[in-house]
Scaffold this active site. Structure first.
Site, mmCIF file in Angstrom:
data_model
loop_
_atom_site.group_PDB
_atom_site.id
_atom_site.type_symbol
_atom_site.label_atom_id
_atom_site.label_comp_id
_atom_site.label_asym_id
_atom_site.label_seq_id
_atom_site.Cartn_x
_atom_site.Cartn_y
_atom_site.Cartn_z
ATOM 1 N N ARG A 259 -10.860 6.236 50.331
ATOM 2 C CA ARG A 259 -11.053 6.279 51.776
ATOM 3 C C ARG A 259 -9.724 6.487 52.479
ATOM 4 N NH1 ARG A 259 -15.235 1.093 52.493
ATOM 5 N NH2 ARG A 259 -16.756 1.818 50.940
ATOM 6 N N GLU A 348 -14.044 -9.842 55.213
ATOM 7 C CA GLU A 348 -15.182 -9.130 54.607
ATOM 8 C C GLU A 348 -14.915 -8.739 53.156
ATOM 9 O OE1 GLU A 348 -17.235 -4.752 54.605
ATOM 10 O OE2 GLU A 348 -15.935 -5.289 56.284
ATOM 11 N N ARG A 389 -9.752 -6.447 46.555
ATOM 12 C CA ARG A 389 -9.933 -7.390 47.661
ATOM 13 C C ARG A 389 -10.484 -8.721 47.165
ATOM 14 N NH1 ARG A 389 -12.721 -5.714 53.336
ATOM 15 N NH2 ARG A 389 -11.060 -4.159 53.149
#
Length: 427
Positions: A259, A348, A389
């Site tokens: 991304r 998140e 993450r």
């Protein structure tokens, strides 16, 4: 993609969806309906003129040559008008198809209306967030002191947001991914190794184009690198007709994700949180065109992601996303946010969504129900585990006062160590 008849019969509802999803500048529902009406009018004219042309051709063949002049002149005029209408029909269809791609799904009734993340609703919190008795380090400081993370050389080789995981860090990342894959296999999902380079029509089919086109890395042949295995997994049955007895189709894949992070300038520039490349286990379900069944699967898929966090014993919370903080194609979306002690905040780590037939209409994935009727499947997807993450969350929550990090119990079978100890930094 929505059914045009649904849009026409529910124009105000669709307009509200455009407004609530903050997409008012991308599409006009009134213009779309006007274009479709023009398309239908032109289609009718084309059909009438084709029939008239055929009738005149048949009449010309039945009359004497000396009596054909008037019929030939009429046929020539009809042929010219037909060519004009056919050209206008093609041009109008192109405009209509383009406009249809910008129409979002209508959110479910229980989705809160909001303009951005401030409108999201906390559903519940799970796990204890009692902090350690010492000041916790962030995952960057831990990674450097443990010699498992190298951001400087990552940036040198990969550019901004580049990184290397090394030693136990690389092993622990793989352990998290293997743990997630094993859980999906136990749940009965089919594992696929998916294409990372995908044709543009499948990004359009899953709804990432046209909205998110700028955030994808495009290749010279117009293909693009996937930002999630969802694109490949959901497209797997594109153009096919399944049987109702085969549903639900339960798929998952492990892949790298790419991304550009357009719009993320200045956000999460430190560490391994917002990256141009990461690894993710993604699950996709194709089910029948039944809202109740789809919502049941939505909750079930959420539970899979929660079970990953519960197994890792990480505190987290469930958010119901508002209209302004969800994707254009999503009907309802949950996010899972995991606790990061160094930030004193949840961040998140997972996303769980369903789309009704928004994606399947674009991809032309249908099934034949038990009565023989053809219907579009409903699609869902969910993050099972995304690293590094999630690795960062493990490091921060399992750190010890001496700077070491204990391996979560569920991951120990995948690695050869129980604890990561601080090391002399290697130059």
């Amino acid at each position: 993609m929505l059914d045009i008849n649904f849009i026409k019969n529910n124009s105000e509802l669709t307009k509200k969806a455009v407004e609530n999803k903050q997409l008012g500048k991308t599409v006009s529902i009134d213009k779309l309906i006007e274009t479709h009406d023009r398309y239908l009018d032109l289609l009718k004219k084309v059909e009438i003129h084709r029939a008239l042309r055929n009738k005149l051709s048949e009449s010309i063949s039945k009359v004497a040559p000396q009596d054909r002049s008037d019929l030939i002149n009429e046929a020539t005029a009809v042929k010219g008008e037909l060519a004009k209408y056919e050209h206008e029909l093609v041009e109008t269809k192109i405009v209509f198809d383009r406009l249809m791609l910008w129409v979002p799904s209508v959110p479910a009734e229980d989705v809160p209306v909001g303009i951005d993340e401030s409108g999201n609703k906390v559903v519940r919190e799970e796990g204890s967030i009692n902090g350690p008795a010492f000041k916790p380090k962030d995952h960057v400081d831990l990674g450097v002191s443990l010699d498992i993370l190298d951001l400087e050389r990552g940036a040198k080789i990969g550019g901004f947001r580049g990184y290397f995981l090394k030693n136990e860090g690389a092993q622990l990342e793989q352990a998290i991914l293997r743990y997630a894959c094993d859980m999906m296999l136990v749940e009965g999902y089919t594992m696929l190794s998916v294409p990372w380079i995908v044709k543009p029509e499948f990004f359009t089919g899953t709804g990432y184009f046209p909205w998110g086109e700028d955030d994808h890395y495009r290749l010279e042949d117009d293909k693009a690198l996937i930002g999630t295995a969802e694109v490949s997994l959901t497209s797997y049955y594109s153009g096919e007709i399944l049987n109702e007895s085969e549903l639900p189709m339960r798929l998952f894949g492990l892949s790298p994700c790419f991304r550009k992070e357009i719009g993320a300038y200045g956000k999460d520039t430190k560490g391994i949180f917002r990256l141009h490349q990461f690894n993710k286990v993604e699950q996709v379900v194709l089910t029948t065109a039944n809202e109740e069944i789809t919502r049941e699967w939505h909750e079930k898929m959420l539970s899979h992601a929660e079970n990953i966090l519960k197994g890792l014993k990480l505190p987290y919370r469930v958010l119901l996303m508002c209209t302004g903080d969800m994707g254009a194609g999503q009907v309802k979306k949950y996010d899972l946010e995991t606790w990061f002690p160094s930030q004193g905040n949840y961040r998140e780590t997972h996303s769980d969504s369903y789309f009704r037939d928004f994606q399947s209409r674009r991809l032309n994935i249908r099934y034949r129900d038990f009565s023989g009727e053809l219907k579009y499947v409903y699609t869902l997807n969910n993050t099972v585990a995304a690293t590094p993450r999630l690795l960062a969350a493990v490091l921060e929550n399992y750190q010890n006062v001496d700077g070491s990090v204990t391996v979560p119990e569920v991951l120990k079978k995948y690695v050869s160590f129980d604890k990561i100890l601080p090391k002399q930094k290697i130059i």
